[in-house]
Scaffold this active site. Structure first.
Site, PDB file in Angstrom:
ATOM      1  CE  LYS A 121     -12.499  22.473 -18.780  1.00 45.12           C
ATOM      2  NZ  LYS A 121     -13.483  23.500 -19.265  1.00 45.12           N
ATOM      3  N   GLY A 122     -13.330  15.684 -18.777  1.00 48.69           N
ATOM      4  CA  GLY A 122     -14.398  14.686 -18.848  1.00 48.69           C
ATOM      5  C   GLY A 122     -14.301  13.546 -17.855  1.00 48.69           C
ATOM      6  CD  GLU A 141      -9.888   9.960 -22.496  1.00 51.29           C
ATOM      7  OE1 GLU A 141     -10.152  10.844 -21.674  1.00 51.29           O
ATOM      8  OE2 GLU A 141      -9.416  10.186 -23.628  1.00 51.29           O
ATOM      9  CG  ASP A 142     -14.171  11.614 -21.314  1.00 53.33           C
ATOM     10  OD1 ASP A 142     -13.283  11.158 -22.077  1.00 53.33           O
ATOM     11  OD2 ASP A 142     -14.642  12.749 -21.462  1.00 53.33           O
ATOM     12  CG  ASP A 178     -14.430   9.250 -30.933  1.00 51.98           C
ATOM     13  OD1 ASP A 178     -14.956   8.309 -31.522  1.00 51.98           O
ATOM     14  OD2 ASP A 178     -14.533  10.421 -31.334  1.00 51.98           O
ATOM     15  CG  PHE A 191     -21.219  13.548 -29.576  1.00 51.90           C
ATOM     16  CD1 PHE A 191     -19.854  13.667 -29.783  1.00 51.90           C
ATOM     17  CD2 PHE A 191     -21.825  14.367 -28.637  1.00 51.90           C
ATOM     18  CE1 PHE A 191     -19.103  14.594 -29.071  1.00 51.90           C
ATOM     19  CE2 PHE A 191     -21.078  15.299 -27.914  1.00 51.90           C
ATOM     20  CZ  PHE A 191     -19.717  15.408 -28.135  1.00 51.90           C
ATOM     21  CB  VAL A 192     -22.511   9.524 -25.335  1.00 54.82           C
ATOM     22  CG1 VAL A 192     -23.195   8.392 -26.080  1.00 54.82           C
ATOM     23  CG2 VAL A 192     -21.004   9.258 -25.217  1.00 54.82           C
ATOM     24  CG  ASP A 206     -17.785  18.803 -23.043  1.00 48.97           C
ATOM     25  OD1 ASP A 206     -17.054  17.810 -23.277  1.00 48.97           O
ATOM     26  OD2 ASP A 206     -17.558  19.937 -23.515  1.00 48.97           O
ATOM     27  NE  ARG A 260     -17.052  19.540 -18.943  1.00 44.10           N
ATOM     28  CZ  ARG A 260     -16.265  19.014 -19.870  1.00 44.10           C
ATOM     29  NH1 ARG A 260     -16.177  17.715 -19.992  1.00 44.10           N
ATOM     30  NH2 ARG A 260     -15.556  19.773 -20.682  1.00 44.10           N
TER      31      ARG A 260
HETATM   32  P1  IMP Z   1     -10.154  10.391 -29.032  1.00 46.11           P
HETATM   33  O1  IMP Z   1      -8.826  11.077 -28.862  1.00 46.11           O
HETATM   34  O2  IMP Z   1     -10.670  10.476 -30.426  1.00 46.11           O
HETATM   35  O3  IMP Z   1     -10.177   8.995 -28.479  1.00 46.11           O
HETATM   36  O4  IMP Z   1     -11.195  11.250 -28.235  1.00 46.11           O
HETATM   37  C1  IMP Z   1     -11.168  11.309 -26.869  1.00 46.11           C
HETATM   38  C2  IMP Z   1     -11.786  12.595 -26.337  1.00 46.11           C
HETATM   39  O5  IMP Z   1     -12.739  13.176 -27.235  1.00 46.11           O
HETATM   40  C3  IMP Z   1     -12.544  12.267 -25.082  1.00 46.11           C
HETATM   41  O6  IMP Z   1     -11.724  12.404 -23.955  1.00 46.11           O
HETATM   42  C4  IMP Z   1     -13.651  13.298 -25.100  1.00 46.11           C
HETATM   43  O7  IMP Z   1     -13.227  14.485 -24.476  1.00 46.11           O
HETATM   44  C5  IMP Z   1     -13.920  13.559 -26.543  1.00 46.11           C
HETATM   45  N1  IMP Z   1     -15.054  12.752 -27.045  1.00 46.11           N
HETATM   46  C6  IMP Z   1     -14.997  11.723 -27.908  1.00 46.11           C
HETATM   47  N2  IMP Z   1     -16.222  11.213 -28.142  1.00 46.11           N
HETATM   48  C7  IMP Z   1     -17.073  11.943 -27.381  1.00 46.11           C
HETATM   49  C8  IMP Z   1     -18.489  11.871 -27.164  1.00 46.11           C
HETATM   50  O8  IMP Z   1     -19.232  11.049 -27.718  1.00 46.11           O
HETATM   51  N3  IMP Z   1     -19.006  12.789 -26.299  1.00 46.11           N
HETATM   52  C9  IMP Z   1     -18.240  13.725 -25.654  1.00 46.11           C
HETATM   53  N4  IMP Z   1     -16.913  13.811 -25.834  1.00 46.11           N
HETATM   54  C10 IMP Z   1     -16.331  12.924 -26.679  1.00 46.11           C
END
Ligand code: IMP
Length: 172
Positions: free
Chosen positions: A39-40, A94-95, A98, A147-148, A154, A160
């Site tokens: 949802k981000g 994508e939000d 990470d 973490f943000v 969220d 959010r």
């Molecule tokens: P990745 O697959 O590790 O790149 O993570 C991506 C997803 O993890 C993002 O779409 C977010 O939903 C969540 N995420 C990663 N870091 C954060 C953060 O700092 N705050 C909130 N959600 C996060």
């Protein structure tokens, strides 16, 4: 608790203006299929699409990989797209990038469906070795490893709707 504002509403708006111009230039004469990762990405996607001149269609998919403040390392497609992406110019929204796991999996999955092109727009990318090789075509901001929350991001569904991006400090 919310520690401090990392990126203000004004900075986000100014950067979205720039990104919209970059995207309009890159897709001149084409139509974009914007794919929001629920949802981000919703706040980022809608605010950015409103700034585009390029014709755009919108679809969403939903994945699950996070619980609390850490990635589970698993990837699950919870909801698939409703459109056929074959032959289309697909731009994933994508939000935050990470570990990069979500986008790597999505690029693999959507790449098998013969899109004409497949690119990524991300509001945030954490400056981490794990995601260094992942190409983000249209990036809002590079941030640190914290973490943000806010502007779509969220912590267990909270925060959010903050209009800015803030750092979450688990120790306070
Ligand atoms: P990745 O697959 O590790 O790149 O993570 C991506 C997803 O993890 C993002 O779409 C977010 O939903 C969540 N995420 C990663 N870091 C954060 C953060 O700092 N705050 C909130 N959600 C996060």
């Amino acid at each position: 608790m919310i520690d401090r504002t990392l990126i203000s509403e004004e900075r986000i708006a100014a950067r979205l203006d720039e990104l919209a111009r970059e995207i309009d230039t890159a897709y001149a004469g084409r139509e974009i299929l914007a794919v929001g990762v629920l949802k981000g990405s919703v706040f980022f996607l809608t605010d950015l699409l409103k700034r585009l001149s390029t014709p755009v269609a919108v679809d969403f998919l939903q994945v699950r990989s996070y619980a609390g403040t850490s990635s589970t390392g698993n990837f699950e497609l919870v909801r698939d797209l409703s459109s056929d992406i074959a032959g289309r110019d697909v731009l994933i929204f994508e939000d935050v990038v990470d570990t990069g796991l979500t986008l790597r999996k999505l690029l693999g999955l959507l790449g098998t469906r013969q899109p004409r092109s497949l690119k990524i727009a991300a509001l945030l990318k954490k400056d981490l070795p794990e995601n260094a090789d992942l190409p983000v075509d249209f990036l809002g901001f590079t941030i640190g490893p914290e973490f943000v929350v806010g502007y779509g991001l969220d912590l267990d569904e909270k925060y959010r709707n903050l209009p800015f991006v803030a750092i979450w400090d688990p120790t306070r």
